[in-house]
Each structure stands twice: as structure tokens, then as C-alpha cells.
Design an enzyme around this catalytic site. Structure first.
Site, PDB file in Angstrom:
ATOM      1  N   GLY A 248       0.791  -1.237   0.000  1.00  0.00           N
ATOM      2  CA  GLY A 248       0.000   0.000   0.000  1.00  0.00           C
ATOM      3  C   GLY A 248       0.818   1.279   0.000  1.00  0.00           C
ATOM      4  O   GLY A 248       0.251   2.365   0.113  1.00  0.00           O
ATOM      5  N   GLU A 290       4.656  -6.168   1.657  1.00  0.00           N
ATOM      6  CA  GLU A 290       4.193  -6.646   0.339  1.00  0.00           C
ATOM      7  C   GLU A 290       3.939  -5.495  -0.621  1.00  0.00           C
ATOM      8  O   GLU A 290       2.798  -5.227  -1.005  1.00  0.00           O
ATOM      9  CB  GLU A 290       2.869  -7.406   0.514  1.00  0.00           C
ATOM     10  N   PRO A 291       4.985  -4.775  -1.026  1.00  0.00           N
ATOM     11  CA  PRO A 291       4.746  -3.682  -1.960  1.00  0.00           C
ATOM     12  C   PRO A 291       4.386  -4.193  -3.352  1.00  0.00           C
ATOM     13  O   PRO A 291       4.993  -5.153  -3.840  1.00  0.00           O
ATOM     14  CB  PRO A 291       6.094  -2.943  -1.998  1.00  0.00           C
ATOM     15  N   GLY A 292       3.395  -3.585  -3.955  1.00  0.00           N
ATOM     16  CA  GLY A 292       3.022  -3.897  -5.328  1.00  0.00           C
ATOM     17  C   GLY A 292       3.296  -2.679  -6.185  1.00  0.00           C
ATOM     18  O   GLY A 292       4.321  -2.577  -6.850  1.00  0.00           O
ATOM     19  N   ARG A 293       2.390  -1.693  -6.081  1.00  0.00           N
ATOM     20  CA  ARG A 293       2.507  -0.512  -6.948  1.00  0.00           C
ATOM     21  C   ARG A 293       3.817   0.237  -6.723  1.00  0.00           C
ATOM     22  O   ARG A 293       4.375   0.816  -7.647  1.00  0.00           O
ATOM     23  CB  ARG A 293       1.280   0.384  -6.757  1.00  0.00           C
ATOM     24  N   TYR A 334     -11.703   3.694 -10.602  1.00  0.00           N
ATOM     25  CA  TYR A 334     -11.640   4.547  -9.422  1.00  0.00           C
ATOM     26  C   TYR A 334     -11.043   5.933  -9.658  1.00  0.00           C
ATOM     27  O   TYR A 334     -10.227   6.409  -8.874  1.00  0.00           O
ATOM     28  CB  TYR A 334     -10.984   3.891  -8.189  1.00  0.00           C
ATOM     29  N   CYS A 361     -16.370   1.462 -26.552  1.00  0.00           N
ATOM     30  CA  CYS A 361     -17.714   1.974 -26.760  1.00  0.00           C
ATOM     31  C   CYS A 361     -18.394   2.172 -25.401  1.00  0.00           C
ATOM     32  O   CYS A 361     -19.240   1.382 -24.973  1.00  0.00           O
ATOM     33  CB  CYS A 361     -18.489   0.976 -27.614  1.00  0.00           C
ATOM     34  N   GLU A 362     -17.956   3.193 -24.719  1.00  0.00           N
ATOM     35  CA  GLU A 362     -18.357   3.412 -23.322  1.00  0.00           C
ATOM     36  C   GLU A 362     -17.989   4.863 -23.030  1.00  0.00           C
ATOM     37  O   GLU A 362     -16.809   5.222 -23.135  1.00  0.00           O
ATOM     38  CB  GLU A 362     -17.498   2.460 -22.480  1.00  0.00           C
ATOM     39  N   TYR A 390      -1.286  -2.444 -11.903  1.00  0.00           N
ATOM     40  CA  TYR A 390      -2.732  -2.617 -12.122  1.00  0.00           C
ATOM     41  C   TYR A 390      -3.167  -2.089 -13.491  1.00  0.00           C
ATOM     42  O   TYR A 390      -4.309  -1.670 -13.663  1.00  0.00           O
ATOM     43  CB  TYR A 390      -3.539  -1.982 -10.970  1.00  0.00           C
TER      44      TYR A 390
HETATM   45  C1  LIG Z   1      -2.801  -8.287   0.840  1.00  0.00           C
HETATM   46  C2  LIG Z   1      -2.223  -7.294  -0.069  1.00  0.00           C
HETATM   47  N1  LIG Z   1      -0.895  -7.103  -0.052  1.00  0.00           N
HETATM   48  C3  LIG Z   1      -0.309  -6.211  -0.879  1.00  0.00           C
HETATM   49  C4  LIG Z   1      -1.050  -5.463  -1.765  1.00  0.00           C
HETATM   50  C5  LIG Z   1      -0.334  -4.508  -2.670  1.00  0.00           C
HETATM   51  O1  LIG Z   1      -0.767  -3.212  -2.534  1.00  0.00           O
HETATM   52  P1  LIG Z   1       0.001  -2.035  -3.290  1.00  0.00           P
HETATM   53  O2  LIG Z   1       0.061  -2.410  -4.726  1.00  0.00           O
HETATM   54  O3  LIG Z   1      -0.863  -0.841  -3.067  1.00  0.00           O
HETATM   55  O4  LIG Z   1       1.352  -1.941  -2.666  1.00  0.00           O
HETATM   56  C6  LIG Z   1      -2.443  -5.608  -1.811  1.00  0.00           C
HETATM   57  C7  LIG Z   1      -3.256  -4.813  -2.741  1.00  0.00           C
HETATM   58  O5  LIG Z   1      -4.422  -4.924  -2.879  1.00  0.00           O
HETATM   59  C8  LIG Z   1      -3.043  -6.551  -0.932  1.00  0.00           C
HETATM   60  O6  LIG Z   1      -4.366  -6.758  -0.943  1.00  0.00           O
END
Ligand SMILES: Cc1ncc(COP(=O)(O)O)c(C=O)c1O
Length: 434
Positions: A248, A290-293, A334, A361-362, A390
Site C-alpha cells: 500500500g 508486500e509492496p506492489g505498486r 476509481y 464503446c463506453e 494494475y
Molecule cells: C494483501 C495485499 N498485499 C499487498 C497489496 C499490494 O498493494 P500495493 O500495490 O498498493 O502496494 C495488496 C493490494 O491490494 C493486498 O491486498
């Protein structure tokens, strides 16, 4: 003008990323095209990891592969020594296909099927994050049948919801994920899991939200969980080896966003957990994140060919590109905001304000509202920044639009890592009526 990572302007006045001309990329690979700055992904990964290492804290930085899951990306995560968070059989399969070490995979999700859990157990993955009582019973049955022992974390909702600069404290969290910490559910889950000899309960997990710009939410979550851990040590004799605080961490999509560096999130989390462990006389847990973005978001750029335009006098001018909500659904889903330039002349002075429309088409298929740009010319390629998370992972075939290709760029070299879908791909699984 804000440029991320290795992005800049080359001697031809074109946008350059990873030492490669973006106009050439569009020419060679077609548009729309997802382009990833590999050096920036590596820099972000190292930023998180090194802070833990420098402070001598046992940790795992797990890439949340939901942000962007492909074989090449998973292999890059492995090269950088990351662990991996998956949330479905498909993401797990991608990881295994990529040759990612199973023992470094963590499996999330609020409704994992028997098949998915069996796959995880058979692959001997690092841990399964148990989300609810239904799943706990299912996983117990599977472990019993297979006579194997599995590491688990319990996902809890600590009563903190964090979004950007706001965080909300709630007695009980209204969320589809996890065991509530406040109302006793989490404790019931723990006491149901601990005696089961085929589980090894490693610890506790929480994820408080997305695109968070402050550490307050993480610190509050750590406080609430560690307080509970102290109680559980006293009453149940359970000591958590792992405290997973999820992902997050916020990134800069537009000039309104002011993220803090990855090292700052990590340092402040470490400081708080050390303090809490000391106060409550608990063993310092391993900290997992758990970084994603924040690993891949600002490393991605999408290139589009600009096409039709429509002027509604006195209202607005629309400029349409050859993609849209099929390759980036975030604005429609969003109201996500992005910045963009023409890749063939990124420094040209803006002379008008246009809104970038997709081709679906939206009427809600708008990528960017009110973007200052120079007047459009035929050859213009629009580069939308910060589409690495994402984007591809949420891409779809609405209007039967094939999904774009993905290219990694690094040190002047472009590597195709996902092929562009073809029309044949679109009908591959269709069966005729007769
Ligand atoms: C359990 C969990 N971990 C990690 C993430 C990654 O979040 P972000 O991409 O915002 O770092 C998410 C995103 O939904 C999540 O649900």
C-alpha cells in the site's frame, strides 16, 4: 515536467526510457504498448530491502504480483531477492512457470478454492495466508489428506483503514478480508489453528489499504497487533515469528502526489516494531511487507497512437487514443489520475487543454481529463506515465480489443516480455454453434 527513473529526453528530442527511444519502441512493437523501466524496478526493490539489511532486521520484501504478474516480472523479482505474494492459482502458476522458488511464495485471497489450496500445498510454498474459518477448515482437510505440514499466517483486520492521507480507525472493520482483531475472531482463529499438528502458525498479516503516503496507518496497525500478540503470549503462549504489514505504499501519479521514499516507510515501521517488542517483552518478529505498486507503478509507461479528435466548442476537446479502459481500467474504475506527454516532442509547449478518450464503446472510457498538450499532429504518440501497476494486470478484452504487448527496457536494450494478442487469440476459446 516530471520524469521517472531513467526516463528523459534524447538528442532527437524524443522521450527516452531505459536508454531506448520511445518513438522507436512504438514503431517497432506497435501501440498501445506497455514499457517498463527495469532499472527503476531494481532501484525500488533495493530501496526496500537495503533498509532492512542496514538495520539488521530479519525481513521479507514480497512483491505483490497482482500489480503486474508475468513470467519475466516474476523472474526480475527473483533476481532482486524478493519474495512473492500471489492471490490466485493463476498468479501461483505464473510464479512456478517462471521458476520462482516456491518457499518464497505467500498465498493470499479471501476465497481460495480447494484446487488452488492443493496446488499451493503440493508446491510446498512458503506460507498460506489464511483469511477465514471456511478456508481454515478446507486447508486442514487438505493437509490431513496429504499428511503434510504447512506454514500459515492469519490475516487480521486491525480496525484501521488507510487511504492516501486519511486513515480511519474503526472498532470493527467492514472488510471481506481477514479475521477481526477487535471482536475476538482473530483469537478464535488462532486457537483453532494452533493445536492442529499440520499447521505451523508463523504469525499475523494485515493490509490496511493502498496509495498510502504516511506511516501513521502502518504504525497504528503494528501497535494494535503487537498489543494483541502480548495478550496472546500471556494467555495462549503464542509468540509470533512474523509480522506482515502488507503493502500500500504510495507513489507519484501526478504532481498532487507526494510520496515518501520506500526507506522511510521501512525505517519508521522498524523503529516502531522494535519499540513495541521491547515494551511488551516480545521476541522481535521478522517483518514482512508486500509492496506492489511502489515496486512497478512508476516504472511503467503506456504508449498510444493518437487518432481522432472532437471539439465541443466552449465545452472541451477530446483526443482519442488507440487503447483505453481495455488496457488501463483504473480511471474508469476509481477515477485514477495520470500525467502524459507526446513521446515524439515531450518538451513542446502546451497550447491547449484536451481530455484523452479511449476507443472503447463506453462514454466512461476516459484516460485523462484536462491535460495540457501542444496542438495535435498526425504522428503524435502519447506517453502516459506511471501505468506499471494494475494496468496490464487488469487489462481485458472489452470490445474484443487485443491486449497490448509488454516491453522491458534497460541499458539501451528493449526486450519483448509479453506478446501482443492477435485477433486469433480473441477467438481461440470460442466454439461454433454447430
Ligand atoms: C494483501 C495485499 N498485499 C499487498 C497489496 C499490494 O498493494 P500495493 O500495490 O498498493 O502496494 C495488496 C493490494 O491490494 C493486498 O491486498
Amino acid at each position: 515536467m516530471y520524469f521517472y527513473g531513467t526516463t528523459g529526453v534524447n538528442k532527437d528530442g524524443h522521450l527516452e526510457i531505459g536508454g531506448v527511444d520511445a518513438v522507436e519502441l512504438a514503431k517497432n512493437f506497435g501501440t498501445p504498448l506497455y514499457v517498463y523501466d527495469v532499472a527503476l524496478i531494481r532501484e525500488r526493490a533495493r530501496g526496500f530491502k537495503q533498509t532492512f539489511e542496514q538495520q539488521n532486521v530479519r525481513a521479507q520484501v514480497a512483491y505483490a504480483s497482482k500489480a503486474f504478474s508475468t513470467v519475466a516480472m516474476v523472474q526480475l523479482a527473483e533476481e532482486e531477492g524478493l519474495s512473492l505474494d500471489v492471490v490466485s492459482g493463476g498468479e501461483l502458476y505464473t510464479a512456478i512457470t517462471a521458476g520462482f522458488p516456491p518457499e518464497k511464495i505467500h498465498f493470499h485471497g479471501n476465497n481460495k478454492s480447494r484446487e488452488e489450496l492443493e496446488m499451493a500445498v503440493d508446491q510446498k510454498i512458503g506460507c498460506i495466508v489464511v483469511d477465514n474459518f471456511y478456508e481454515m477448515e478446507l486447508l486442514k482437510a487438505i493437509c490431513l489428506e496429504k499428511q503434510v505440514k504447512t506454514n500459515i499466517l492469519l490475516r487480521v483486520t486491525p480496525g484501521i483503514e488507510a487511504h492516501t492521507h486519511d486513515y480511519i480507525l474503526t472498532g470493527q472493520e467492514d472488510s471481506k478480508f481477514g479475521f477481526d482483531l477487535q471482536n475476538g475472531q482473530a483469537e478464535n482463529a488462532l486457537t483453532a489453528a494452533l493445536p492442529f499438528e499440520h499447521f505451523n502458525v508463523l504469525g499475523i498479516h494485515c493490509h490496511i489499504g493502498s496509495q498510502i503516503f504516511e506511516t501513521t496507518g502502518f504504525i497504528l496497525a503494528a501497535q494494535k497487533i503487537v498489543e494483541k500478540l502480548a495478550e496472546w503470549k500471556e494467555r495462549i503462549g503464542f509468540e509470533s515469528e512474523v509480522l506482515n504489514l502488507g503493502g500500500g505504499f504510495g507513489i507519484r501519479y501526478t504532481k498532487e502526489d507526494e510520496p515518501i521514499p520506500p526507506s522511510q516507510y521501512v525505517s519508521e515501521i522498524i523503529k516502531e516494531v522494535k519499540k513495541l517488542a521491547g515494551e511488551y517483552l516480545l521476541k522481535m518478529p521478522e517483518i514482512w511487507i508486500e509492496p506492489g505498486r511502489s515496486l512497478v507503478g512508476d516504472a511503467g509507461i503506456t504508449l498510444y497512437q493518437v487518432g481522432a479528435s472532437k471539439d465541443v466548442p466552449g465545452v472541451r476537446k477530446y483526443l482519442a487514443v488507440d487503447g483505453g479502459m481495455s488496457d488501463n481500467i483504473r480511471p474508469a474504475l476509481y477515477q485514477a489520475k495520470y500525467e502524459a506527454v507526446f513521446a515524439n516532442r515531450p518538451l513542446a509547449q502546451a497550447s491547449e487543454t484536451v481530455s484523452i478518450a479511449g476507443k472503447c464503446c463506453e462514454s466512461g472510457d476516459m484516460l485523462i481529463w484536462d491535460l495540457p498538450l501542444p496542438e495535435q499532429e498526425d504522428e503524435d504518440i502519447l506517453a502516459v506515465f506511471c501505468t506499471g501497476a494494475y494496468g496490464y494486470s487488469m487489462a481485458n478484452n472489452y470490445n474484443r480489443i487485443p491486449r497490448p504487448a509488454v516491453v522491458f527496457v534497460e541499458n539501451g536494450k528493449a526486450t519483448l516480455v509479453v506478446k501482443r494478442e492477435t485477433y486469433e487469440d480473441l477467438v481461440r476459446y470460442d466454439l461454433p454453434l454447430k
